[in-house]
Scaffold this motif. Structure first.
Motif, mmCIF file in Angstrom:
data_model
loop_
_atom_site.group_PDB
_atom_site.id
_atom_site.type_symbol
_atom_site.label_atom_id
_atom_site.label_comp_id
_atom_site.label_asym_id
_atom_site.label_seq_id
_atom_site.Cartn_x
_atom_site.Cartn_y
_atom_site.Cartn_z
ATOM 1 N N ALA A 31 -33.146 -20.996 35.442
ATOM 2 C CA ALA A 31 -34.751 -21.248 36.818
ATOM 3 C C ALA A 31 -33.760 -21.822 37.713
ATOM 4 O O ALA A 31 -34.103 -22.913 38.929
ATOM 5 C CB ALA A 31 -35.926 -21.276 35.836
ATOM 6 N N ALA A 32 -33.076 -23.071 36.694
ATOM 7 C CA ALA A 32 -32.862 -24.716 37.376
ATOM 8 C C ALA A 32 -32.096 -24.263 37.967
ATOM 9 O O ALA A 32 -31.982 -25.158 39.475
ATOM 10 C CB ALA A 32 -32.651 -25.481 36.182
ATOM 11 N N ALA A 33 -30.408 -23.335 37.706
ATOM 12 C CA ALA A 33 -30.319 -22.725 38.798
ATOM 13 C C ALA A 33 -30.422 -22.059 40.231
ATOM 14 O O ALA A 33 -29.761 -22.186 41.483
ATOM 15 C CB ALA A 33 -28.854 -21.113 38.234
ATOM 16 N N LEU A 34 -31.307 -21.614 39.943
ATOM 17 C CA LEU A 34 -32.092 -21.016 40.826
ATOM 18 C C LEU A 34 -32.442 -21.672 42.393
ATOM 19 O O LEU A 34 -33.152 -21.482 42.801
ATOM 20 C CB LEU A 34 -33.561 -19.733 40.592
ATOM 21 C CG LEU A 34 -33.123 -18.457 40.297
ATOM 22 C CD1 LEU A 34 -34.137 -17.679 39.254
ATOM 23 C CD2 LEU A 34 -32.359 -17.352 40.907
ATOM 24 N N ILE A 35 -33.401 -22.447 41.532
ATOM 25 C CA ILE A 35 -34.051 -24.109 42.395
ATOM 26 C C ILE A 35 -32.803 -24.901 42.890
ATOM 27 O O ILE A 35 -33.447 -25.328 44.059
ATOM 28 C CB ILE A 35 -35.167 -24.482 41.675
ATOM 29 C CG1 ILE A 35 -36.211 -23.617 40.489
ATOM 30 C CG2 ILE A 35 -35.656 -25.614 41.832
ATOM 31 C CD1 ILE A 35 -37.104 -24.995 39.810
ATOM 32 N N SER A 36 -32.048 -24.720 42.310
ATOM 33 C CA SER A 36 -30.833 -25.507 42.677
ATOM 34 C C SER A 36 -30.476 -25.146 43.767
ATOM 35 O O SER A 36 -30.484 -25.606 45.029
ATOM 36 C CB SER A 36 -29.436 -26.134 42.036
ATOM 37 O OG SER A 36 -29.350 -25.289 41.863
ATOM 38 N N ASP A 37 -30.792 -24.036 44.213
ATOM 39 C CA ASP A 37 -29.905 -22.904 45.525
ATOM 40 C C ASP A 37 -30.924 -23.426 46.912
ATOM 41 O O ASP A 37 -30.654 -23.484 47.676
ATOM 42 C CB ASP A 37 -30.060 -21.676 45.136
ATOM 43 C CG ASP A 37 -28.772 -21.106 44.107
ATOM 44 O OD1 ASP A 37 -28.125 -21.947 44.206
ATOM 45 O OD2 ASP A 37 -28.975 -20.407 43.868
ATOM 46 N N GLN A 38 -31.947 -23.513 46.333
ATOM 47 C CA GLN A 38 -33.664 -23.871 47.270
ATOM 48 C C GLN A 38 -33.544 -25.269 47.623
ATOM 49 O O GLN A 38 -33.352 -25.191 49.014
ATOM 50 C CB GLN A 38 -34.748 -23.371 46.917
ATOM 51 C CG GLN A 38 -35.322 -23.539 48.127
ATOM 52 C CD GLN A 38 -37.269 -22.571 47.504
ATOM 53 O OE1 GLN A 38 -36.796 -21.516 46.943
ATOM 54 N NE2 GLN A 38 -38.115 -23.284 47.958
ATOM 55 N N VAL A 57 -30.306 -27.986 34.800
ATOM 56 C CA VAL A 57 -31.832 -28.611 34.685
ATOM 57 C C VAL A 57 -31.522 -30.485 34.625
ATOM 58 O O VAL A 57 -32.455 -31.778 34.880
ATOM 59 C CB VAL A 57 -32.348 -29.142 33.313
ATOM 60 C CG1 VAL A 57 -33.668 -29.520 32.555
ATOM 61 C CG2 VAL A 57 -32.959 -27.602 32.891
ATOM 62 N N ALA A 58 -30.213 -31.161 33.878
ATOM 63 C CA ALA A 58 -30.254 -32.611 33.869
ATOM 64 C C ALA A 58 -29.679 -32.214 35.782
ATOM 65 O O ALA A 58 -29.802 -33.997 35.997
ATOM 66 C CB ALA A 58 -28.951 -32.369 33.434
ATOM 67 N N LEU A 59 -29.210 -31.703 36.592
ATOM 68 C CA LEU A 59 -28.659 -31.751 38.005
ATOM 69 C C LEU A 59 -29.776 -32.168 38.129
ATOM 70 O O LEU A 59 -30.288 -33.197 39.418
ATOM 71 C CB LEU A 59 -27.963 -31.108 38.103
ATOM 72 C CG LEU A 59 -27.583 -30.851 39.760
ATOM 73 C CD1 LEU A 59 -26.553 -32.095 40.222
ATOM 74 C CD2 LEU A 59 -26.968 -30.093 40.434
#
Length: 74
Positions: A31-38, A57-59
């Motif tokens: 989920a964190a990887a998907l959110i980071s893209d947006q 998640v930490a990022l």
């Protein structure tokens, strides 16, 4: 294939949603990887912490972004 809604908030208190399709509920790191893209326009790969169990998640947390929910979309 089921759709999933991943909600997150930023340091300004704004809430956003990312939708994805997956056979199973996405794990927090996915989920964190998907959110980071947006949510993060440009991610410098050197910013991703290597010594953390969930680096994406930490990022997000470093940028004031918190995942607030993962739920199956109706």
């Amino acid at each position: 294939m089921p759709k999933w809604k991943i909600t997150y908030s930023n340091s300004d208190g704004n809430t956003s949603v990312v939708e994805t399709q997956s056979e199973q509920k996405p794990e927090m790191e996915q989920a964190a990887a998907l959110i980071s893209d947006q949510a993060l326009e440009r991610v410098d790969k050197s910013e991703i912490p290597r010594d953390h169990e969930s680096p994406m998640v930490a990022l997000l947390e470093r940028h004031g972004i918190t995942i607030t929910g993962i739920a199956e979309a109706e």
